[in-house]
Write a protein that holds these residues in place. Structure first.
Motif, PDB file in Angstrom:
ATOM      1  N   GLY A  27       0.779  -1.415  -0.035  1.00 33.02           N
ATOM      2  CA  GLY A  27       0.014   0.391  -0.246  1.00 33.02           C
ATOM      3  C   GLY A  27       0.699   1.263   0.011  1.00 33.02           C
ATOM      4  N   GLY A  28       1.969   1.013   0.718  1.00 34.31           N
ATOM      5  CA  GLY A  28       2.914   2.467   0.205  1.00 34.31           C
ATOM      6  C   GLY A  28       2.689   3.434   1.585  1.00 34.31           C
ATOM      7  N   VAL A  29       3.017   4.415   0.657  1.00 31.61           N
ATOM      8  CA  VAL A  29       2.675   5.442   2.230  1.00 31.61           C
ATOM      9  C   VAL A  29       0.882   5.885   1.985  1.00 31.61           C
ATOM     10  N   ALA A  30       0.469   5.987   0.823  1.00 36.09           N
ATOM     11  CA  ALA A  30      -0.943   5.527   0.662  1.00 36.09           C
ATOM     12  C   ALA A  30      -1.908   5.756   0.890  1.00 36.09           C
ATOM     13  N   GLU A  31      -1.439   4.716   1.584  1.00 37.95           N
ATOM     14  CA  GLU A  31      -1.938   3.500   2.651  1.00 37.95           C
ATOM     15  C   GLU A  31      -2.341   3.946   3.756  1.00 37.95           C
ATOM     16  N   ILE A  32      -0.723   4.916   4.196  1.00 31.28           N
ATOM     17  CA  ILE A  32      -0.784   4.868   5.659  1.00 31.28           C
ATOM     18  C   ILE A  32      -1.411   6.915   5.426  1.00 31.28           C
ATOM     19  N   GLU A  33      -1.244   7.712   4.151  1.00 34.60           N
ATOM     20  CA  GLU A  33      -2.351   8.200   4.201  1.00 34.60           C
ATOM     21  C   GLU A  33      -3.509   8.324   4.892  1.00 34.60           C
ATOM     22  N   GLN A  34      -4.442   7.537   4.262  1.00 33.19           N
ATOM     23  CA  GLN A  34      -4.935   7.019   4.656  1.00 33.19           C
ATOM     24  C   GLN A  34      -5.777   6.922   5.740  1.00 33.19           C
ATOM     25  N   THR A  35      -4.707   5.979   6.419  1.00 36.82           N
ATOM     26  CA  THR A  35      -5.503   5.363   7.483  1.00 36.82           C
ATOM     27  C   THR A  35      -5.343   5.861   9.101  1.00 36.82           C
ATOM     28  N   ILE A  36      -3.948   7.097   8.774  1.00 34.87           N
ATOM     29  CA  ILE A  36      -4.247   8.131  10.371  1.00 34.87           C
ATOM     30  C   ILE A  36      -5.080   9.210  10.745  1.00 34.87           C
ATOM     31  N   GLU A  37      -5.415   9.299  11.822  1.00 38.72           N
ATOM     32  CA  GLU A  37      -6.178  10.352  12.019  1.00 38.72           C
ATOM     33  C   GLU A  37      -5.711  11.689  11.805  1.00 38.72           C
ATOM     34  N   LYS A  38      -5.918  12.457  11.194  1.00 36.18           N
ATOM     35  CA  LYS A  38      -6.130  13.523  10.195  1.00 36.18           C
ATOM     36  C   LYS A  38      -5.100  14.322  12.254  1.00 36.18           C
ATOM     37  N   GLY A  39      -4.845  15.663  12.001  1.00 30.10           N
ATOM     38  CA  GLY A  39      -4.962  16.619  12.517  1.00 30.10           C
ATOM     39  C   GLY A  39      -3.939  16.545  14.134  1.00 30.10           C
ATOM     40  N   HIS A  40      -2.900  15.393  14.163  1.00 31.68           N
ATOM     41  CA  HIS A  40      -2.230  15.198  15.562  1.00 31.68           C
ATOM     42  C   HIS A  40      -1.434  14.822  14.652  1.00 31.68           C
ATOM     43  N   ARG A  41      -0.255  15.465  15.985  1.00 28.17           N
ATOM     44  CA  ARG A  41       0.913  15.361  15.582  1.00 28.17           C
ATOM     45  C   ARG A  41       1.452  13.597  16.612  1.00 28.17           C
ATOM     46  N   TYR A  42       2.057  13.173  15.734  1.00 30.70           N
ATOM     47  CA  TYR A  42       2.223  12.119  16.504  1.00 30.70           C
ATOM     48  C   TYR A  42       4.049  11.870  17.001  1.00 30.70           C
ATOM     49  N   ILE A  43       3.941  10.821  18.002  1.00 32.05           N
ATOM     50  CA  ILE A  43       5.494  10.559  19.138  1.00 32.05           C
ATOM     51  C   ILE A  43       5.949   9.185  17.388  1.00 32.05           C
ATOM     52  N   TRP A  44       6.627   9.031  16.971  1.00 28.96           N
ATOM     53  CA  TRP A  44       7.226   8.131  15.721  1.00 28.96           C
ATOM     54  C   TRP A  44       8.070   7.127  16.670  1.00 28.96           C
ATOM     55  N   PHE A  45       8.064   5.743  16.484  1.00 32.38           N
ATOM     56  CA  PHE A  45       8.835   5.427  17.263  1.00 32.38           C
ATOM     57  C   PHE A  45       9.662   4.244  15.639  1.00 32.38           C
ATOM     58  N   HIS A  46      10.450   4.431  15.647  1.00 36.12           N
ATOM     59  CA  HIS A  46      10.891   2.994  14.883  1.00 36.12           C
ATOM     60  C   HIS A  46      11.471   2.258  14.920  1.00 36.12           C
ATOM     61  N   PHE A  47      11.479   0.665  14.538  1.00 29.77           N
ATOM     62  CA  PHE A  47      12.172  -0.413  15.482  1.00 29.77           C
ATOM     63  C   PHE A  47      12.707  -1.492  14.224  1.00 29.77           C
ATOM     64  N   ALA A  48      14.035  -1.237  13.985  1.00 30.05           N
ATOM     65  CA  ALA A  48      14.277  -3.337  13.025  1.00 30.05           C
ATOM     66  C   ALA A  48      13.619  -4.068  13.219  1.00 30.05           C
ATOM     67  N   SER A  49      13.587  -4.869  14.643  1.00 31.40           N
ATOM     68  CA  SER A  49      12.772  -6.364  14.724  1.00 31.40           C
ATOM     69  C   SER A  49      12.111  -6.138  15.925  1.00 31.40           C
ATOM     70  N   LEU A  50      11.912  -7.367  16.245  1.00 28.07           N
ATOM     71  CA  LEU A  50      11.276  -7.839  17.726  1.00 28.07           C
ATOM     72  C   LEU A  50      12.234  -7.486  18.804  1.00 28.07           C
ATOM     73  N   GLY A  51      13.361  -7.389  18.420  1.00 32.06           N
ATOM     74  CA  GLY A  51      14.698  -6.811  19.116  1.00 32.06           C
ATOM     75  C   GLY A  51      14.429  -5.714  19.969  1.00 32.06           C
ATOM     76  N   GLU A  52      14.742  -5.021  19.491  1.00 31.10           N
ATOM     77  CA  GLU A  52      14.759  -3.482  18.933  1.00 31.10           C
ATOM     78  C   GLU A  52      13.425  -3.034  19.716  1.00 31.10           C
ATOM     79  N   PHE A  53      12.001  -3.264  19.462  1.00 30.84           N
ATOM     80  CA  PHE A  53      10.611  -2.674  20.034  1.00 30.84           C
ATOM     81  C   PHE A  53      11.148  -3.449  21.483  1.00 30.84           C
ATOM     82  N   GLU A  54      11.573  -4.720  21.824  1.00 27.43           N
ATOM     83  CA  GLU A  54      11.727  -4.812  23.987  1.00 27.43           C
ATOM     84  C   GLU A  54      12.837  -3.761  23.941  1.00 27.43           C
ATOM     85  N   GLN A  55      13.126  -3.248  22.681  1.00 29.13           N
ATOM     86  CA  GLN A  55      14.422  -2.852  23.895  1.00 29.13           C
ATOM     87  C   GLN A  55      13.895  -1.070  24.250  1.00 29.13           C
TER      88      GLN A  55
END
Length: 417
Positions: free
Chosen positions: A35-63
């Motif tokens: 879906g690419g970025v277009a799907e993300i644009e259509q999915t998220i609720e507008k009007g908010h400033r989100y905090i963005w967390f990125h993780f490579a994989s599950l281990g980094e999520f737990e970290q």
């Protein structure tokens, strides 16, 4: 160099498209980004400033999980978006209650980075340990959005510190602040002219120190062990499993709880060949009592319960040390258990510490595994290691508090009125 970088990203994506025709994990990687970025644009609720967390994989999520949890607890009004690079992270944590949305990270192109960041309008971004994406970092810098690296760790062998690594050093310069795992990383960054770094420690300690406090008994595991000594082997691969096969044959009074890294049918079938009388966790109720009593190996054919299994270990074996590198040792150490792992551990600061403190033991072959295991059968020795392990974890907790203090002091997080 930028051209070569873009070409490399394109070739990597093309290769995965080909591989996805016959490799399930690669197919998830490709399908998750259709879906690419277009799907993300259509999915998220507008009007908010989100905090963005990125993780490579599950281990980094737990970290990074302890920071996520602390933000959710102390600043419930904040909205969070999580992205993953790998299917092993996304597929397991896509429904986490720690974020409003969870996505695969779109491929790192200039177009994707601009549209993604404009869509989510992050208050700030947090990356964990590693993953340095040129276009995302560049776009965050252009839009004056602060980017933080937590639990960052560096080694001299990395491209950043090579004479020809100027392009990659420029990526690092887009980061607002590095919270590092050790002082060596602070010094190495300073050596290449980056001074916006400080020692915080590894946020995983804040996560694992809580594990024994929330442990719940597992009646299946208790019934299987029936009071016998246990080796709990986590995130194992084929070479690990071959060594453990020889170990459990010789250790007649011990039982093995085996939690493989891959649980697809083909791998479980291979494990069943190595351990013919093993029983599967998911089918435990179907076995007769005599079968359970005769079995010496319990195969955990699901994801998500490994951290709680270390409670039952007398000795823990951590897989991955014969491949790209060992998996999470701290979950076992948090329960006060001695850990054994393969030879490829030097990229992991905690594993180096554990070997130095003689809490962890690296082995390269069957003979070395047998030697270490014989020594660890001494109950008094295991108790001494257990005390040292618990002290090690407790002394290194606190990175999350340091990061949270920074976020509040810098005005990135504020209490709602």
């Amino acid at each position: 160099m930028r051209l070569l970088y873009d070409l490399g990203i394109g070739l990597y994506t093309l290769l995965l498209r080909v591989v996805s025709l016959f490799h399930p994990k690669a197919k998830l990687w490709i399908d998750g980004r259709k879906g690419g970025v277009a799907e993300i644009e259509q999915t998220i609720e507008k009007g908010h400033r989100y905090i963005w967390f990125h993780f490579a994989s599950l281990g980094e999520f737990e970290q990074g999980r302890s920071v996520l949890e602390q933000i959710k607890k102390s600043f419930p009004q904040e909205k969070i978006i999580i992205t993953f690079f790998s299917p092993s992270g996304f597929e397991i944590r896509k429904n986490t209650n720690l974020a409003e949305y969870v996505f695969y990270l779109p491929v790192d192109t200039k177009h994707n980075a601009r549209r993604f960041i404009e869509a989510i309008q992050p208050k700030f971004a947090v990356f964990t340990k590693y993953e340095y994406w040129y276009h995302y970092f560049n776009e965050l810098k252009k839009q004056d959005i602060r980017l933080l690296m937590i639990s960052a760790i560096f080694r001299e062998q990395q491209l950043f510190f090579k004479p020809y690594g100027g392009f990659y050093r420029d990526i690092l310069k887009k980061v607002a602040f590095f919270f590092t795992q050790n002082m060596d990383s602070v010094h190495m960054l300073k050596w290449i002219g980056i001074t916006n770094a400080g020692l915080a420690g590894d946020t995983r300690f804040d996560r694992v120190v809580e594990l024994p406090k929330v442990h719940q008994e597992n009646p299946i595991v208790s019934a299987f062990l029936n009071g016998q000594y246990a080796v709990v082997a986590g995130s194992t691969w084929q070479r690990d499993e071959e060594l453990l096969q020889q170990l459990i044959i010789k250790a007649e009074k011990w039982r093995l709880i085996l939690a493989p890294h891959e649980i697809h049918d083909a791998h479980i079938a291979e494990i069943k060949k190595l351990f013919p009388k093993s029983i599967l966790y998911s089918q435990f109720s179907a076995y007769r009592l005599e079968e359970v009593r005769e079995a010496r190996v319990l195969v955990i054919d699901n994801i998500g319960m490994l951290s709680s299994l270390y409670h039952y270990a007398d000795v823990a074996y951590i897989g991955g040390g014969f491949g790209a590198g060992i998996h999470n040792t701290l979950e076992a150490v948090a329960y006060g258990k001695p850990v054994i792992f393969g030879p490829k551990y030097e990229k992991f600061q905690e594993a180096v510490d554990l070997v130095t403190l003689m809490i962890g033991f690296s082995i390269s072959n069957d003979a070395e595994l047998q030697e270490v295991f014989v020594a660890l059968q001494d109950v008094e020795k295991r108790c001494e290691i257990g005390t040292a392990a618990l002290d090690y974890v407790k002394q290194r907790a606190g990175a999350t508090q340091i990061i949270m203090k920074y976020l509040e002091t810098e005005g990135l997080l504020t209490k709602s009125l």
